[in-house]
Design a protein around this motif. Structure first.
Motif, PDB file in Angstrom:
ATOM      1  N   ALA A  53       0.853  -1.189   0.000  1.00 28.92           N
ATOM      2  CA  ALA A  53       0.000   0.000   0.000  1.00 28.92           C
ATOM      3  C   ALA A  53       0.886   1.235   0.000  1.00 28.92           C
ATOM      4  O   ALA A  53       1.560   1.530   0.987  1.00 28.92           O
ATOM      5  CB  ALA A  53      -0.909   0.003   1.219  1.00 28.92           C
ATOM      6  N   GLU A  54       0.912   1.956  -1.109  1.00 30.00           N
ATOM      7  CA  GLU A  54       1.656   3.202  -1.168  1.00 30.00           C
ATOM      8  C   GLU A  54       0.833   4.357  -0.607  1.00 30.00           C
ATOM      9  O   GLU A  54       1.381   5.423  -0.310  1.00 30.00           O
ATOM     10  CB  GLU A  54       2.086   3.485  -2.607  1.00 30.00           C
ATOM     11  N   ASP A  55      -0.469   4.140  -0.456  1.00 28.30           N
ATOM     12  CA  ASP A  55      -1.364   5.134   0.139  1.00 28.30           C
ATOM     13  C   ASP A  55      -1.538   4.793   1.624  1.00 28.30           C
ATOM     14  O   ASP A  55      -2.137   3.767   1.960  1.00 28.30           O
ATOM     15  CB  ASP A  55      -2.715   5.093  -0.575  1.00 28.30           C
ATOM     16  N   TYR A  65       2.923  -0.805   4.607  1.00 34.04           N
ATOM     17  CA  TYR A  65       3.008   0.521   4.008  1.00 34.04           C
ATOM     18  C   TYR A  65       4.300   0.569   3.216  1.00 34.04           C
ATOM     19  O   TYR A  65       5.388   0.348   3.753  1.00 34.04           O
ATOM     20  CB  TYR A  65       2.984   1.642   5.057  1.00 34.04           C
ATOM     21  N   ASP A  66       4.193   0.848   1.926  1.00 41.71           N
ATOM     22  CA  ASP A  66       5.342   0.850   1.031  1.00 41.71           C
ATOM     23  C   ASP A  66       5.727   2.277   0.675  1.00 41.71           C
ATOM     24  O   ASP A  66       5.199   2.868  -0.269  1.00 41.71           O
ATOM     25  CB  ASP A  66       5.017   0.050  -0.227  1.00 41.71           C
ATOM     26  N   VAL A 110      10.365   7.236   6.750  1.00 40.64           N
ATOM     27  CA  VAL A 110      10.329   7.028   8.196  1.00 40.64           C
ATOM     28  C   VAL A 110       9.107   7.710   8.807  1.00 40.64           C
ATOM     29  O   VAL A 110       8.365   7.113   9.604  1.00 40.64           O
ATOM     30  CB  VAL A 110      11.620   7.545   8.862  1.00 40.64           C
ATOM     31  N   ALA A 111       8.871   8.948   8.431  1.00 43.25           N
ATOM     32  CA  ALA A 111       7.795   9.713   9.050  1.00 43.25           C
ATOM     33  C   ALA A 111       6.424   9.111   8.767  1.00 43.25           C
ATOM     34  O   ALA A 111       5.591   8.952   9.686  1.00 43.25           O
ATOM     35  CB  ALA A 111       7.847  11.162   8.546  1.00 43.25           C
ATOM     36  N   VAL A 112       6.169   8.758   7.508  1.00 46.61           N
ATOM     37  CA  VAL A 112       4.850   8.211   7.168  1.00 46.61           C
ATOM     38  C   VAL A 112       4.700   6.801   7.735  1.00 46.61           C
ATOM     39  O   VAL A 112       3.635   6.440   8.247  1.00 46.61           O
ATOM     40  CB  VAL A 112       4.630   8.220   5.645  1.00 46.61           C
ATOM     41  N   GLU A 139       4.515  -4.124   8.098  1.00 43.58           N
ATOM     42  CA  GLU A 139       5.680  -4.420   7.275  1.00 43.58           C
ATOM     43  C   GLU A 139       6.016  -3.166   6.471  1.00 43.58           C
ATOM     44  O   GLU A 139       5.120  -2.433   6.057  1.00 43.58           O
ATOM     45  CB  GLU A 139       5.367  -5.578   6.326  1.00 43.58           C
ATOM     46  N   ALA A 140       7.289  -2.914   6.268  1.00 45.32           N
ATOM     47  CA  ALA A 140       7.711  -1.768   5.471  1.00 45.32           C
ATOM     48  C   ALA A 140       8.847  -2.191   4.552  1.00 45.32           C
ATOM     49  O   ALA A 140       9.305  -3.329   4.598  1.00 45.32           O
ATOM     50  CB  ALA A 140       8.126  -0.607   6.368  1.00 45.32           C
ATOM     51  N   GLU A 141       9.290  -1.228   3.726  1.00 46.43           N
ATOM     52  CA  GLU A 141      10.284  -1.546   2.716  1.00 46.43           C
ATOM     53  C   GLU A 141      11.209  -0.356   2.519  1.00 46.43           C
ATOM     54  O   GLU A 141      10.795   0.794   2.644  1.00 46.43           O
ATOM     55  CB  GLU A 141       9.571  -1.878   1.403  1.00 46.43           C
TER      56      GLU A 141
END
Length: 282
Positions: free
Chosen positions: A85-87, A104-105, A115-117, A133-135
């Motif tokens: 999810a880029e949104d 959140y991608d 980092v902030a988002v 999960e992040a990238e």
């Protein structure tokens, strides 16, 4: 069986030196096939709904409701995850719908913005007992962090995890999305370095382009969640083509979709068993 927390599946896999399969849902038949695969293999699975899938269906809620219902009604231990999810608002909606985890991608963003988002999504998710999960990545384009040549830096990854509080990290180690040939070479030494640097489970995206042997080696090197989509889509589409070719008069879509559903169930069960190998078993 009720829904399983993604965090529990990841923790169990990490402790056992194994990986859990995370397979993408495109439509109801996919979700049903993946639940069947988990039941046949007697292994857990993560069902993933991507932002692309949401766009295809015209909204998150219908495909989410169907996937959650399939997972909740299965005998297998199944978690439901929002993929790529880029949104950030989409991630927040998935949290409210009862997903066990969200990705959140922000990999295409500058490091500080990512980092902030990501931290904002983590705060909302953790308040609801949902994992994130992040990238990481610096090069734009369709593949983001998984564009050819991009690699995750262990020191940057450690700082990112510390700054955001994410529960799993997708790492760029040589795989690429949407590959139809299994020719990608993942960097096992880098995976080991990332495992040592990062205190959360590592995730491999673009696994469809990686061979069985390399996937097993990657799991032994430290991968805990292995995402597969294109490879299973090929199984589904191939079976549908065969069914239509075998009967040119066929018009009942349930009959050829059933063939595709069964093809995914067979291959997904095989992959789940492959990812569950540990030590010198494989």
């Amino acid at each position: 069986m009720t829904l399983t927390r993604t965090a529990d599946l990841l923790a169990e896999a990490a402790a056992a030196g194994r990986a859990v399969g995370a397979f993408n849902v495109l439509h109801l038949e996919t979700a049903e096939a993946l639940a069947t695969a988990a039941e046949r293999a007697d292994l857990p699975v993560i069902l993933q709904i991507s932002e692309n899938c949401v766009r295809y269906h015209g909204g998150l809620e219908p495909i989410a409701a169907a996937t959650l219902a399939v997972a909740d009604g299965s005998r297998a231990r199944i978690a439901v995850h929002l993929d790529h999810a880029e949104d950030p608002e989409l991630a927040l909606r998935a949290i409210g719908l009862g997903f066990g985890s969200v990705m959140y991608d922000g990999a295409k963003l500058p490091f500080a913005d990512n980092v902030a988002v990501t931290r904002r999504v983590v705060e909302a998710a953790h308040a609801a007992d949902v994992a994130v999960e992040a990238e990481l990545g610096e090069i734009g384009g369709k593949d983001g962090a998984h564009a050819p040549g991009v690699r995750t830096d262990p020191a940057e990854a450690a700082a990112f995890v510390a700054d955001t509080g994410v529960d799993a990290l997708a790492v760029a180690v040589g795989s690429s999305h949407a590959m139809t040939e299994r020719t990608a070479l993942i960097d096992l030494e880098l995976i080991e370095r990332l495992r040592e640097a990062v205190p959360v489970p590592l995730v491999l995206h673009g696994s469809s382009g990686v061979s069985d042997d390399l996937l097993v080696a990657g799991i032994r090197s430290g991968l805990v969640k292995v995402n597969v989509s294109t490879h299973l889509n090929r199984s589904f589409t191939g079976a549908v083509r065969d069914a239509l070719a075998a009967d040119p008069a066929l018009v009942d879509s349930r009959k050829y979709l059933a063939a595709g559903r069964e093809a995914i169930a067979v291959e997904a069960a095989r992959l789940l068993e492959l990812f569950a190998l540990k030590g010198s078993d494989g």
